[in-house]
Design a protein around this motif. Structure first.
Motif: not given
Length: 417
Positions: A274, A282-283, A285-287, A289-290
């Motif tokens: 991260t 990482y950012t 991938r975070t978007y 996931i949602d």
């Protein structure tokens, strides 16, 4: 020429394709952009169909008449039927032809194709040993070339290997040499399971190979999850081999040490994923996931399905100006979540059934140590890689066949063959 000999020659071709002709033939990989890359495996499919054709030829051959039990046969049928059904649903929803849909997502079909085509070959102990040796040789040569290329690139910035276009982009933009990273990781799993799958101790050269693969992941490919998979399966194999040498006092001390350092270790591992140059990844991938979680039931029962990427890029990767991370998100970077976003309920059923089979293999299988290692290799791909992705589909089918091979074979039985 026996069928077994033909199988071996065709498998050599598949291994050559896996390492992209060792990246040494000028302009060849560029010419095969639509035939042999991480996102296009048409040549691989052709060779697998040739193998399947050889299997179907009647007559005397060198294979045993009775195959080992194919424990993943129903799973393969489910993947085949599920892929066809989703392709049909996509054709209806997106007003496109069946071929248009399947042409961009045929990687799912490689799994049952590879599994059924190679099943007779991997019933024999001598074939498994032969294939293991070939994989080690191919991996060793390829690693030698990659280390040499990485060193020269660090010194002079020049590239002498003939990489595919996507691999070159990773080199120039990220400084990462990622071509054939999936095959190299598969070999690390194969080498780790060797003492239990084949029944032979590691040689010094094989231990060296594992260390080189770890160095490759750390310094050259910089593949975080690939590194975790390689280290995890090898450490588990070492633990199994040394189990008798671990006293209760040593084990207690080890567990206390793990409990003491676990918070710091967890924080350090998380920071690798991260912080620094990986923060943006990482950012995104975070978007992702949602975004992909909310698209699992996008079309009711089959998620996003197989839309034409040329028209529905905004759907597959997010709409620019509307979705956070749009254009940069990729379902292939989110493991089984990404797979579920494509296949929807069909994918969830297949994934659950796969997990059930993995658990059953460990509970009921006789060669439990080998099964633990092979299943751990598959499990490691669940989160950011997905064994169902096109670039890993054939290697996934190989792993399933190795699980079949060892499911009903103890180490003693293997040594007797």
């Amino acid at each position: 020429m026996t069928k077994n000999r033909i199988y071996r020659e065709l498998l050599i071709i598949l291994l050559v394709l896996q390492v992209y002709f060792f990246d040494i033939i000028p302009a060849l990989n560029q010419a095969l952009t639509n035939w042999n890359t991480d996102v296009s495996k048409k040549l691989e499919v052709i060779v697998l169909f040739c193998i399947l054709f050889v299997r179907m030829i009647p007559g005397k051959d060198s294979f045993n008449k009775e195959l080992i039990k194919l424990h993943f046969n129903l799973l393969s049928i489910s993947i085949l039927v599920g892929t066809i059904v989703v392709a049909v649903g996509s054709a209806i929803i997106y007003h496109q032809t069946f071929i248009t849909g399947i042409s961009g997502f045929y990687g799912f079909l490689i799994i049952p194709l590879g599994y059924w085509a190679l099943a007779p070959f991997f019933e024999r102990y001598d074939n498994v040993v032969w294939f293991y040796k070939m994989c080690v040789i191919f991996c060793s040569v390829y690693l030698f070339l990659q280390f040499g290329q990485a060193l020269i690139y660090k010194i002079s910035g020049s590239i002498f290997l003939q990489y595919t276009q996507s691999a070159l982009q990773n080199v120039y933009s990220l400084g990462r040499f990622t071509e054939s990273i999936d095959f190299i990781t598969f070999v690390s799993i194969f080498v780790s399971v060797k003492p239990f799958l084949i029944g032979e101790k590691w040689s010094k050269s094989e231990i060296t190979l594992i260390l080189l693969i770890i160095m490759y992941h750390v310094f050259i490919s910089m593949g975080r999850m690939y590194l975790l998979i390689t280290v995890s399966v090898f450490c588990l194999a070492v633990l199994f081999l040394q189990k008798k040498l671990i006293s209760s006092i040593t084990l207690t001390a080890f567990l206390i040490g793990i409990m003491y350092f676990l918070p710091t270790l967890t924080e350090r591992i998380f920071s690798i994923f991260t912080e620094g140059s990986r923060a943006s990844s990482y950012t995104i991938r975070t978007y992702g996931i949602d975004y992909y979680y909310n698209h699992i039931f996008f079309n009711g029962w089959f998620g996003m399905g197989f839309p034409d990427p040329g028209i529905y890029n905004w759907l597959l990767h997010g709409a620019i100006g509307f979705d956070l991370g749009a254009g940069l998100m990729n379902y292939a970077d989110l493991g089984l979540l990404g797979t579920s976003a494509i296949l929807g309920m069909v994918g969830l059923i297949i994934i659950i059934y796969l997990i059930v089979l993995m658990v059953i293999s460990i509970v009921r299988g006789q060669n439990k140590k080998a099964l633990w290692i092979l299943n751990l290799g598959i499990f490691g791909e669940f989160f950011t890689l997905s064994p169902f992705d096109m670039q890993r589909a054939w290697l996934f089918s190989l792993t399933l066949l190795l699980i079949d091979f060892t499911w009903n074979n103890t180490r003693r039985n293997l040594l007797a063959k």
